[in-house]
Scaffold this motif. Structure first.
Motif, PDB file in Angstrom:
ATOM      1  N   SER A 197      -7.039  14.612  15.141  1.00 43.10           N
ATOM      2  CA  SER A 197      -8.403  14.622  15.698  1.00 43.10           C
ATOM      3  C   SER A 197      -9.211  13.364  15.445  1.00 43.10           C
ATOM      4  O   SER A 197     -10.280  13.190  16.043  1.00 43.10           O
TER       5      SER A 197
ATOM      6  N   LYS B 241     -10.065  11.758  18.590  1.00 45.95           N
ATOM      7  CA  LYS B 241     -11.110  12.304  19.455  1.00 45.95           C
ATOM      8  C   LYS B 241     -12.297  11.347  19.548  1.00 45.95           C
ATOM      9  O   LYS B 241     -13.106  11.440  20.488  1.00 45.95           O
TER      10      LYS B 241
ATOM     11  N   PHE C 273     -17.601  18.101  18.808  1.00 44.03           N
ATOM     12  CA  PHE C 273     -17.091  16.988  18.005  1.00 44.03           C
ATOM     13  C   PHE C 273     -17.214  17.313  16.515  1.00 44.03           C
ATOM     14  O   PHE C 273     -16.294  17.035  15.727  1.00 44.03           O
TER      15      PHE C 273
ATOM     16  N   SER D   9     -14.632  19.752  15.653  1.00 43.84           N
ATOM     17  CA  SER D   9     -13.342  19.244  16.121  1.00 43.84           C
ATOM     18  C   SER D   9     -12.624  20.252  17.024  1.00 43.84           C
ATOM     19  O   SER D   9     -11.463  20.607  16.799  1.00 43.84           O
TER      20      SER D   9
ATOM     21  N   ASN E  83     -10.490  21.511  19.801  1.00 45.39           N
ATOM     22  CA  ASN E  83      -9.380  20.969  20.591  1.00 45.39           C
ATOM     23  C   ASN E  83      -9.550  21.238  22.086  1.00 45.39           C
ATOM     24  O   ASN E  83      -9.228  20.385  22.925  1.00 45.39           O
TER      25      ASN E  83
ATOM     26  N   ILE F 157      -6.189  14.922  21.790  1.00 47.50           N
ATOM     27  CA  ILE F 157      -6.467  15.359  20.416  1.00 47.50           C
ATOM     28  C   ILE F 157      -5.567  14.632  19.420  1.00 47.50           C
ATOM     29  O   ILE F 157      -5.386  15.084  18.274  1.00 47.50           O
TER      30      ILE F 157
ATOM     31  N   VAL G 158     -20.706  15.350  12.058  1.00 50.30           N
ATOM     32  CA  VAL G 158     -19.516  15.942  11.437  1.00 50.30           C
ATOM     33  C   VAL G 158     -19.824  16.367   9.999  1.00 50.30           C
ATOM     34  O   VAL G 158     -19.300  17.380   9.511  1.00 50.30           O
TER      35      VAL G 158
ATOM     36  N   THR H 153     -16.561  19.613  10.117  1.00 49.48           N
ATOM     37  CA  THR H 153     -15.345  19.495   9.300  1.00 49.48           C
ATOM     38  C   THR H 153     -15.560  18.612   8.069  1.00 49.48           C
ATOM     39  O   THR H 153     -14.731  18.608   7.162  1.00 49.48           O
TER      40      THR H 153
ATOM     41  N   LYS I 288     -14.927  11.171  10.615  1.00 45.11           N
ATOM     42  CA  LYS I 288     -14.156  12.131  11.424  1.00 45.11           C
ATOM     43  C   LYS I 288     -12.903  12.549  10.659  1.00 45.11           C
ATOM     44  O   LYS I 288     -12.187  11.713  10.115  1.00 45.11           O
TER      45      LYS I 288
ATOM     46  N   GLY J  59      -9.126  14.595  10.590  1.00 43.03           N
ATOM     47  CA  GLY J  59      -7.985  14.700  11.500  1.00 43.03           C
ATOM     48  C   GLY J  59      -6.861  15.458  10.837  1.00 43.03           C
ATOM     49  O   GLY J  59      -6.563  15.236   9.663  1.00 43.03           O
TER      50      GLY J  59
END
Length: 583
Positions: free
Chosen positions: A305, A308, A352, A355, A357, A429, A499, A506, A520, A522
Motif C-alpha cells: 500500500s 497507493k 487513503f 488504506s 484496497n 495497491i 494516515v 493505519t 504511509k 504498506g
C-alpha cells in the motif's frame, strides 16, 4: 676421440653457463617485480627475508562520517613487540611497570610469536600519551609505542560501505593499464566498489626492522618508520552518515529483531543518507551467505500500500479525488465482501487513511482507461522508477554512480498486463510486479515534503586529499524528469498526515510522538509456504510535519503475516531523533 668428448663437454658447460646467466638476468634485471606466472615481486620478497615489519596502515583510502569520525577503522595507541626479543636480555620489568601488565604476560606472548605483534591482539592494550612517551624513551630494540589502525569489529552501515577482497581477475579487468600487485584489496560491493579507483592503496605505513639470518636484530640499524611521501594519497571519503544516529538505528533494528529488511533515514534539506541499516548482518566467514553482503535498502521490493501514494497523486491531478464521492470499503479489491476489513462507505481521504484496497484498485483502473502509461508516469514523477542515488560525470568517470548496487523500480513488465483489469487493480495497491527500493520510498517522502522538488540522494559529500584539500565535492542535484506540482504535493502532504491523525488511520499509533509524523503504511503479500502467508511490512514517511527535517523508510521483508507491524520501530526512531535534536 677423447678430444671430441672434451669439446662436447665444454659446449654443454658453456650452454649451461649461458642458461644460468640468462636466468640470472631474468631474475635480477628483467622480472624483479613480476617473476613467474604468480607475479612474485622479488625485491619485496628479498627484503622480507631479511626484515620484520608491522603494518600500521594498509594505505587504502578511508571512509568518514559527516562529523569526521572514521567509519571503517579506529586508531589505537598500541605497544608493538618484535619476536627476536625472546632471545635477548632486556628490561622487561621496566616495560611491565609502565603499562601495568604482569611480566609473565609479556614474556608468554613473545614465546609464541613468529612475527611482530600488538600486545593484546584484537583487544590491544590502549596506551596513554605518557605511557607512549615513556616506552619510546627506553629505546629498546623491538619495543615500540605507535598509533596503529585497526578495522572496526563492526562497520557502521556495513552494506552501504561495502566489503573488500582480493580478486586478481577483477583487478586486471578494472585496471588493465596499472601496475598493481595482484594481492591488492579492491571493493567488491557498496561504496568500496563505487569509489574503488580513488581508494586504491598506496604504499603501507609500517615499522621495518632489519634482522640477521637467525631473526635477531642487526644492531646499529635503527627501526624504519615507512610512511608514503605522497601528500595527496590515500584519500578520505567523507560520507553523509552520522555515526551517532547510525549506531542507534542499528541498536533499534536489533532490538526489534529485524532479520531481513532495515531502516533508511534521509536529511530532507540536503537529501543525504544519515543512517542506513540492512539486515541480515554480514557474516565475516561467509559474506555472501543469506544476503548478508546485499544492501536491501537499495534492492527493489514489493511495496504493497505504500504504492497507493502514486495512485493518489495521479487521482488528484485527474480530478478523481472528489470529496463527495464514496467508495464501498466493505468490499475487497475484486468487489466481493471483505471479511477482514469492513470499513463501510468512505471518501477518497478516509480511504487513503485506512488504506482501502477497493478504492485504489478502482482508481487505478479508471486512471488506466485515461492513459495506459499513467501509473508509470506518476511513479517516475515521484522518483520510484529510476536510480535515485547521486550520479554524474566526475573527472574522467562518465555517469559515475555513488550507489553502484542500486536497483531500479518497476510497475508493469508487459503490455498485456496493462489491459488486464484485475492486474491493474492489483498494481494499484502495490502488488504483482510492482517493485520499489526502500531508499526510493524514503526519497519519495522527501520529495513530497519539499513540495514536489525531486533530488538525487547523496551518500558521499566529498573526496578529500591526504593534505586536507578537496579533490571533489558532490553538489545537490535535481533528479531530472517531470515532477509533481506544488499543489499535488500539498494534497499528498494532507493525505499522509491523515494516515496518522485519523482515528482509524493505519498510522494512528504515532499520534503522540514528540514530532508530528506524516506517512504511509504498506503490507505486501510475497509468498505462501504451507499454511503461512509471508509479507513485506512497511512504513514510510517524514517529520516534523510542519517543518520537515527527516524522511524515513522502515521495512521488514518476508515475515509471517501474523508478525506485528513496523510501527514500534518507527516510534523508537522518531523518539530518538527528537532527543538527538534537543540534547
Amino acid at each position: 676421440m677423447i678430444r671430441k668428448r672434451v669439446q662436447r663437454l665444454a659446449v654443454f658447460i658453456l650452454i649451461g653457463i649461458a642458461i644460468l646467466i640468462i636466468r640470472l638476468v631474468q631474475i635480477q634485471l628483467m622480472e624483479t617485480k613480476s617473476f613467474s606466472d604468480r607475479d612474485i615481486n622479488l625485491i619485496e620478497a628479498s627484503v622480507a627475508q631479511r626484515s620484520q615489519e608491522m603494518i600500521l596502515d594498509n594505505g587504502r583510502g578511508k571512509f568518514y562520517d559527516r562529523n569526521d569520525k572514521p567509519l571503517t577503522y579506529e586508531t589505537v595507541p598500541s605497544l608493538v613487540l618484535f619476536p627476536f626479543l625472546k632471545n635477548m636480555n632486556w628490561d622487561v620489568e621496566q616495560l611491565a611497570n609502565i603499562i601495568g601488565v604482569p611480566t609473565k604476560e609479556i614474556t608468554a606472548a613473545l614465546e609464541t610469536s613468529k612475527e611482530p605483534f600488538v600486545l593484546g591482539g584484537k583487544n590491544p592494550i590502549q596506551l596513554t600519551d605518557e605511557q607512549m612517551e615513556a616506552i619510546n624513551e627506553l629505546q629498546i630494540p623491538g619495543v615500540f609505542a605507535v598509533h596503529k589502525q585497526f578495522e572496526r569489529k563492526t562497520t557502521p552501515a556495513a552494506q552501504l560501505i561495502g566489503i573488500l577482497g582480493e580478486n586478481p581477475e577483477q583487478l586486471k579487468e578494472r585496471y588493465p593499464d596499472k601496475d598493481i600487485p595482484l594481492n591488492t584489496l579492491i571493493g567488491i560491493t557498496g561504496l568500496q566498489k563505487s569509489f574503488d579507483e580513488f581508494l586504491l592503496q598506496e604504499e603501507n605505513t609500517k615499522l621495518v626492522y632489519h634482522v640477521d639470518g637467525k631473526g635477531g636484530p642487526l644492531f646499529g640499524i635503527d627501526v624504519k618508520y615507512v610512511d608514503p611521501s605522497n601528500p595527496f594519497y590515500p584519500v578520505k571519503i567523507n560520507t553523509t552518515i552520522d555515526m551517532e544516529i547510525q549506531n542507534e538505528a542499528e541498536k533499534i533494528a536489533d532490538k526489534h529483531k529485524i532479520s531481513k529488511g532495515g531502516i533508511v533515514l534521509l536529511d530532507i534539506e540536503t537529501n543525504s543518507i544519515l543512517a542506513l541499516v540492512s539486515r541480515p548482518n554480514i557474516d565475516e566467514k561467509d559474506p555472501y551467505a543469506n544476503d548478508g553482503a546485499k544492501n536491501l535498502m537499495v534492492t527493489a521490493q514489493i511495496p504493497g500500500s505504500v504504492f497507493k501514494t502514486v495512485i493518489a497523486a495521479a487521482a488528484i491531478d485527474n480530478s478523481l479525488n472528489n470529496p463527495d464521492r464514496v467508495f464501498d470499503c466493505s468490499k475487497t479489491i475484486r468487489g466481493t465482501e471483505d471479511k477482514v476489513y469492513d470499513h463501510g462507505p468512505l471518501n477518497f481521504t478516509d480511504s487513503f487513511a485506512v488504506s482501502c484496497n477497493y478504492t485504489f484498485g478502482t482508481l487505478a483502473q479508471e486512471l488506466m482507461e485515461k492513459d495506459e502509461t499513467i501509473i508509470e508516469t506518476y511513479a517516475s514523477k515521484l522518483g520510484l522508477m529510476d536510480n535515485v542515488g547521486w550520479s554524474g560525470d566526475v573527472f574522467h568517470f562518465k555517469d559515475f554512480h555513488q550507489l553502484a548496487d542500486e536497483e531500479k523500480g518497476q510497475v508493469f513488465l508487459t503490455n498485456e498486463e496493462r489491459s488486464d483489469a484485475n492486474f491493474v487493480a492489483q498494481t494499484g495497491i502495490g502488488q504483482y510486479n510492482v517493485r520499489i527500493t526502500p531508499l526510493g520510498a524514503a526519497n519519495m517522502m522527501a520529495t513530497i515534503a519539499r513540495g514536489g522538488k525531486k533530488e538525487m540522494v547523496r551518500a558521499v559529500s566529498s573526496i578529500e586529499y591526504k593534505n586536507g584539500s578537496t579533490l571533489y565535492s558532490f553538489p545537490q542535484e535535481s533528479l531530472g524528469g517531470d515532477e509533481i506540482s506544488p499543489y499535488t504535493a500539498m494534497k499528498l502532504q494532507q493525505l499522509l498526515r491523515e494516515v496518522v491523525v485519523n482515528e482509524n488511520g493505519t498510522g494512528r499509533l504515532m499520534q503522540n510522538l514528540p514530532y508530528d509524523v506524516a506517512g504511509k503504511s504498506g503490507t505486501a503479500q510475497t509468498y505462501q509456504k504451507e499454511d503461512m502467508q509471508y509479507e513485506n511490512k512497511w512504513f514510510v514517511g517524514y517529520f516534523p510535519f510542519d517543518k520537515p527535517k527527516y524522511a524515513m523508510a522502515i521495512v521488514k521483508l518476508d515475515v509471517p503475516s501474523e508478525e506485528g507491524s513496523v510501527t514500534p520501530i518507527y516510534q523508537d526512531m522518531v523518539n530518538y531523533l527528537y532527543q538527538y535534536d534537543h540534547q
